[in-house]
Design an enzyme around this catalytic site. Structure first.
Site, PDB file in Angstrom:
ATOM      1  N   ASP A   1       0.836  -1.212   0.000  1.00 28.82           N
ATOM      2  CA  ASP A   1       0.000   0.000   0.000  1.00 28.82           C
ATOM      3  C   ASP A   1       0.869   1.259   0.000  1.00 28.82           C
ATOM      4  OD1 ASP A   1      -2.073  -1.877   0.426  1.00 28.82           O
ATOM      5  OD2 ASP A   1      -1.880  -1.660   2.594  1.00 28.82           O
TER       6      ASP A   1
ATOM      7  N   GLU B   1     -11.294  -0.357  -3.616  1.00 29.60           N
ATOM      8  CA  GLU B   1     -10.592   0.277  -2.504  1.00 29.60           C
ATOM      9  C   GLU B   1      -9.351   0.982  -3.024  1.00 29.60           C
ATOM     10  OE1 GLU B   1      -9.664  -2.989   0.095  1.00 29.60           O
ATOM     11  OE2 GLU B   1      -7.894  -3.593  -1.055  1.00 29.60           O
TER      12      GLU B   1
END
Length: 492
Positions: A58, A234
């Site tokens: 991420d 997401e």
């Protein structure tokens, strides 16, 4: 002169006849119109090595006005927020890592510390992140830290609390951007009454930790590639170019099915209206078995050191099969690759490139809208190569040594640009023979038609260069001005 149809190789098509202008004719035409082929603009090649950082997922990289890149990412222990800084992107790989915050020992913000992002807003640093609670690790919510000080690694950090949304439900992956002078927040959340894991939302910000006004649901994962394993949208993030806003997001389970989708809006449109955004019907970036990259996702964008290239930052794994829950697998790696732009102004992500040196494109010096690419393994120069990887090559140590280089195909690793016995240039599989190694090895020289560009001279046949003729590539002797231009390429 229409270009060849584009698409992945190898291919099987009925041969077509293409009428070509000679290079001299085109050079004369350019001169007559006052244009100069040798002045072709290019976004310089980048020189990165992947992976950038192991066991960091991420990832987000912010390039600040102080000349530093700031890096943050999820750590596999899910227990802290870390920062690195360096003056180059590659320098982040070995930069010392500082822990700026640790999870709470009890209560909220006590578990699953995920997906931090760092932003500089109105003179202060802000880190957005997601966290669960010690008594419910899946009570994931979005939180904000505020940092005061020039250097966020040594700043004083305070907790600004939870970002409140219309629902007290699973929410994560907050990101922020400014468009037309308005600051927005985008995020992922589970909405009551919708049978998905997460959808994407947008709202305006009153301050860096408080949304204001209407909240808009932008998209629900419904397509096949968005719903493998889980129904997920997401990790939204926005890049603004060419009069458009492009919002990438991650879809499906966090294993090899993970991939990037994209929403597009026109600059100046009402970004709080879902109808302003158009969803791409196919993923823009996905696993690639040939290059050995699996589950690319949760990306961010930054820029190269010279500011000339947009850089895609993302994580993936170098293996497909995972034992157990992917969340317990620590081996997602942060990677970098150059983001290219199509002629229509849309981003071209290509494929996840192989580990190791970043590939380049070879732009023709005298036909600056054309790039070296392979088509049914034959090497040529073409326009509008939207199947980007066909035109990407890694410049590696020459197969034949002696200070030479070889050009390895990006989407066919193990295949190299080589000269066949008739002088034609093809992308062929390395068969391990001495003859192949010699045919696929070149000396990289300063460009014959311009020293800032490059030319590739055959290691075996001195004086013979990789060049195009009628848009096809050959290794031939170069004896005149046109030939020198044909044998010169700009690395992009």
């Amino acid at each position: 002169m229409p270009p060849l149809p584009d698409g992945p190789g190898p291919r099987s098509h009925t041969p077509r006849r293409w009428w070509r202008l000679t290079a001299m004719t085109v050079l004369c035409a350019l001169a007559a119109t006052g244009l100069h082929a040798s002045a072709a603009s290019a976004s310089p090649a980048v020189n990165y090595t992947n992976p950038l950082v192991n066991q960091r997922a991420d990832a987000q990289i912010h390039k600040h006005t102080d000349g530093y890149y700031y890096f943050t990412a999820t750590v596999p222990e899910y227990d802290r927020i870390v920062l690195r800084r360096a003056t180059t992107l590659q320098g982040l790989s070995s930069a010392p890592e500082t822990v700026i915050w640790r999870k709470h020992s009890s209560g909220i913000m006590g578990a699953h510390i995920w997906a931090p992002e760092i932003h500089f807003i109105d003179g202060k640093w802000y880190v957005y992140f997601a966290a669960g609670a010690t008594n419910d690790v899946w009570a994931i919510r979005m939180y904000v830290l505020e940092g005061t000080g020039a250097n966020p690694l040594t700043a004083s950090w305070t907790e600004k609390g939870q970002i409140r949304t219309p629902w007290e439900t699973f929410s994560l992956d907050a990101s922020t951007f400014v468009a037309s002078g308005v600051r927005y927040l985008v995020w992922a959340q589970a909405e009551p009454g919708i049978a998905t894991n997460t959808n994407l939302y947008i709202a305006r910000l009153a301050n860096p930790w408080t949304i204001t006004g209407a909240t808009t649901r932008l998209t629900i994962p419904t397509l096949a590639w968005e719903t493998r394993g889980y129904k997920v949208a997401e990790g939204p993030t926005v890049i603004q170019r060419n009069g458009k806003l492009f919002m990438t997001y991650s879809a499906s389970a966090t294993d090899a099915n993970y991939c990037l989708g994209m929403l597009t809006a026109t600059a100046g449109s009402n970004l709080l209206s879902a109808s302003s955004w158009t969803k791409s019907q196919n993923p823009v970036f996905a696993s690639n078995s040939a290059t050995g990259q699996w589950g690319p996702g949760h990306n961010s964008f930054t820029v190269s050191e010279d500011g000339a290239s947009d850089i895609l930052v993302y994580h993936d794994r170098n293996y497909r099969d995972i034992s157990g829950d992917p969340l317990n697998d620590p081996n997602r790696r942060t990677r970098l690759q150059k983001l290219y732009w199509n002629a229509d102004g849309t981003p071209n992500f290509g494929i996840p490139i192989p580990d190791g040196a970043h590939p380049v494109r070879l732009k023709s010096y005298n036909f600056p809208d054309r790039f070296v690419r392979h088509w049914e393994y034959r090497a040529r120069i073409d326009t509008n190569v939207t199947n980007l990887a066909d035109s990407q090559f890694r410049i590696v140590t020459g197969l034949n040594g002696g200070g030479s280089v070889s050009l390895e195909s990006t989407n066919f690793p193990g295949y190299f640009l080589r000269q066949r016995s008739n002088g034609e240039a093809w992308v062929d599989r390395n068969d391990g023979t001495a003859a192949f190694r010699a045919d696929a090895s070149f000396h990289q020289r300063a460009g014959l038609a311009g020293s800032s560009a490059v030319s590739f001279e055959s290691q075996t046949y001195s004086g013979r260069y990789l060049r195009h003729s009628n848009y096809l590539l050959y290794v031939q002797a170069v004896t005149d001005t046109v030939g020198r231009a044909d044998a010169t390429f700009i690395l992009e």
